[in-house]
Design a protein around this motif. Structure first.
Motif, short mmCIF file in Angstrom:
data_model
loop_
_atom_site.label_atom_id
_atom_site.label_comp_id
_atom_site.label_asym_id
_atom_site.label_seq_id
_atom_site.Cartn_x
_atom_site.Cartn_y
_atom_site.Cartn_z
N ALA A 1 56.93 107.95 52.55
CA ALA A 1 56.34 107.25 51.40
C ALA A 1 56.35 105.75 51.62
O ALA A 1 55.40 105.04 51.27
N ARG B 1 53.60 104.87 53.99
CA ARG B 1 52.32 105.02 53.35
C ARG B 1 52.06 103.87 52.39
O ARG B 1 50.95 103.32 52.35
N THR B 2 53.09 103.48 51.63
CA THR B 2 52.92 102.38 50.68
C THR B 2 52.44 101.13 51.38
O THR B 2 51.51 100.46 50.92
N LEU C 1 48.95 99.18 50.86
CA LEU C 1 48.91 97.77 50.45
C LEU C 1 48.08 96.96 51.44
O LEU C 1 47.28 96.11 51.04
N SER D 1 42.50 103.39 50.45
CA SER D 1 43.83 103.35 49.85
C SER D 1 43.91 104.27 48.65
O SER D 1 44.88 105.02 48.49
N MET E 1 46.34 107.58 48.36
CA MET E 1 47.35 107.75 47.31
C MET E 1 47.09 109.02 46.49
O MET E 1 48.03 109.72 46.11
N SER F 1 49.88 111.91 46.34
CA SER F 1 50.54 112.28 45.09
C SER F 1 50.47 113.78 44.87
O SER F 1 51.29 114.35 44.15
#
Lengths: 225, 317
Positions: B105, B108-109, B113, B127, B131, B135
């Motif tokens: 995670a 990936r974040t 960004l 992006s 996400m 999720s």
């Protein structure tokens, strides 16, 4: 007794029970009729496999006959009949609409939990190894009903009905080592006859409302169509 | 000694990841009747990218520059937690699967960004898609992990593998379902067909490529390498949790040799399976990914239920 104490064949029966439940869920989510019938055939074959395994584990030779019978009828003949019907009615490209697939799946999962809860008292008073699968067979019955409720196509209703019969048959195998041979033969041929009669009904329904969508049956007059 | 082994194994992991990518490419070429590139081609690509000068877009902030390093570091750290050749590693003992998911995670974040940082339309689109998929994929993966944990009574990877090795071959319905769910999640998370196509730059279909479109040079090399490691990580997870046989349980040379041979075999077979599924299935519309991932979730939940219903110990009265 947990699964690690069982022999491989009993484990395989439980595994097949899990896969049978999975095929019920797959049927619930499948909107193409041809694939629906195919999954139904797979369920029949898995059922036959589980019955044959049970016959081997419990040393009940007459279960081999019912395994062969269910493979022949539910795995091959009835699916072929339905398949031919679908092609003859030109429904093989039609998609049945499923209104809320996610909600339907959640409902199905809830039914599995419910049937586990219901069968818990039965399971706890027995030493029968395969009895754990009785919750699964009850779930297959309930999922077949859910399939019938959620669909509009008459063919899907028939598949749902047949899968209810699969669930009952599986319950008989895992809880009482199968029904008496006479009963089993009777039920098997009843189901076969039912499949043929349903085929006739399809043509009747289509002749009167020009479709197999049973929602149209609720309309009283033809004027508003 | 233990720590040296752990570090060596992590290095082996990082070094072998491009090889797996090369193998997948090779099998795929064979299936499509094309002439395959050499197995070492991914290494050459990485080296070429590393030598090139990276170009920084004007509006880029520090996030854009930091992201490749964070992504790579997080993936390498995650690779350290997954037993590859030997089970009893000190790094595997200090972290469990939930930490692993957390590292994914984190990586990936930062990638997301960085995709949004430069303000191009593609970056933002990629992006948001990434996400959305993440999720939905993460709950399915965690459910599969919990299914495993209910049998093994631990979320720690090396303990779980030891448990599976100790009990021997048991046909567990719950493991079959968890395996199915985890495979579907792995395909979605590593951006393979039918969720994403790693070989395309077609605007409307890409997810991963859309986010990293502005990267070049050594930053691109790091991100590509990280995604190769991630692919291998999922492969090793599937191979070693569900089929741990052959993995080394001590550090003797014979056991380690067998462990290396077995993991190469398992990953090679898994790669062939992946390529076959990619050859059979077409890429699906982005709006159908949700159905695909809810099926993965359903499989994991069924695994959980079948553990309780079919496998759990019964009390006799």
């Amino acid at each position: 007794m947990s699964i690690t104490d069982l022999d491989l064949y009993s484990q395989a029966i439980l595994l097949l029970a899990g896969l049978i439940a999975l095929t019920s869920f797959l049927m619930l989510g499948q909107s193409r009729l041809v694939r629906l019938v195919f999954i139904f055939a797979v369920q029949g074959a898995l059922l036959a496999g589980a019955t044959a395994m049970a016959a081997g584990v419990l040393d009940y030779p007459h279960l081999y006959i019912s395994a062969g019978l269910s493979l022949l009828l539910k795995g091959i003949i009835i699916p072929l009949l339905l398949h031919r019907l679908i092609h003859r009615m030109g429904l093989h490209r039609e998609m049945d609409t499923i209104d809320h697939p996610a909600r339907l799946m959640m409902g199905g999962t809830a039914l599995v939990v419910f049937s586990y809860y219901v069968s818990l008292p039965i399971v706890q008073h027995s030493t029968l190894v395969t009895l754990n699968a009785i919750a699964v067979s009850l779930a297959v019955v309930l999922l077949g009903m859910l399939l019938m409720i959620s669909r509009r196509q008459a063919v899907a209703h028939v598949v749902g009905f047949m899968s209810i019969e699969n669930g009952l048959f599986f319950a008989a195998v895992v809880s009482t080592y199968g029904m008496p041979m006479v009963v089993e033969l009777g039920v098997a041929f009843d189901v076969l006859v039912a499949a043929v009669v349903f085929g006739v009904f399809f043509f009747q329904i289509r002749a009167s409302i020009d479709s197999l969508n049973v929602d149209r049956l609720s309309k009283l007059s033809e004027a508003e169509q | 000694m233990d720590w040296i082994m752990a570090i060596l194994e992590d290095l082996l992991f990082i070094a072998a990841a491009p090889l797996l990518a090369g193998w997948i490419k090779r099998v795929k070429c064979r299936l499509q009747n094309r002439k395959p590139p050499s197995l070492l081609q991914p290494y050459r690509d990485l080296l070429k990218l590393y030598r090139k000068q990276p170009i920084l877009p004007h509006p880029a902030s520090w996030i854009f520059r930091a992201a490749p390093y964070v992504v790579f570091a997080a993936t390498v750290a995650a690779a350290g937690f997954v037993p590859l050749v030997a089970v009893d590693l000190p790094t595997a003992r200090i972290a469990d699967v939930i930490v692993l998911v957390g590292f994914f995670a984190l990586a990936r974040t930062f990638l997301v960004l960085a995709g949004m940082d430069i303000g191009t339309a593609f970056g933002g689109m990629g992006s948001s898609r990434e996400m959305t998929i993440a999720s939905l994929a993460e709950p399915a993966m965690l459910m599969a992990v919990f299914t495993l944990a209910m049998s093994a009574h631990t979320t720690n990877l090396s303990q779980a593998m030891n448990y599976v090795l100790d009990t021997g071959l048991v046909l567990r319905p719950s493991f079959v379902f968890a395996l199915g769910g985890l495979m579907l999640v792995a395909i979605a998370e590593t951006g393979r067909i039918p969720v994403d196509n790693p070989a395309t730059h077609l605007e409307l279909t890409m997810i991963h490529e859309a986010m990293i479109l502005e990267y070049s040079g050594r930053w691109l090399a790091l991100i590509e390498w990280a995604s190769q490691i991630k692919l291998m990580l999922y492969g090793v997870l599937i191979a070693n949790i569900f089929f741990p046989w052959g993995i080394a349980r001590d550090f003797s040379p014979e056991a380690l040799g067998l462990g290396v041979g077995m993991i190469v075999l398992k990953l090679g077979l898994l790669a062939i399976l992946l390529v076959l599924s990619e050859a059979v299935f077409a890429k699906m519309r982005i709006f159908r990914v949700q159905e695909y991932l809810s099926f993965a979730y359903l499989l994991s939940v069924l695994g959980l239920l079948s553990h309780i219903i079919l496998e759990a110990a019964r009390v006799h009265h």
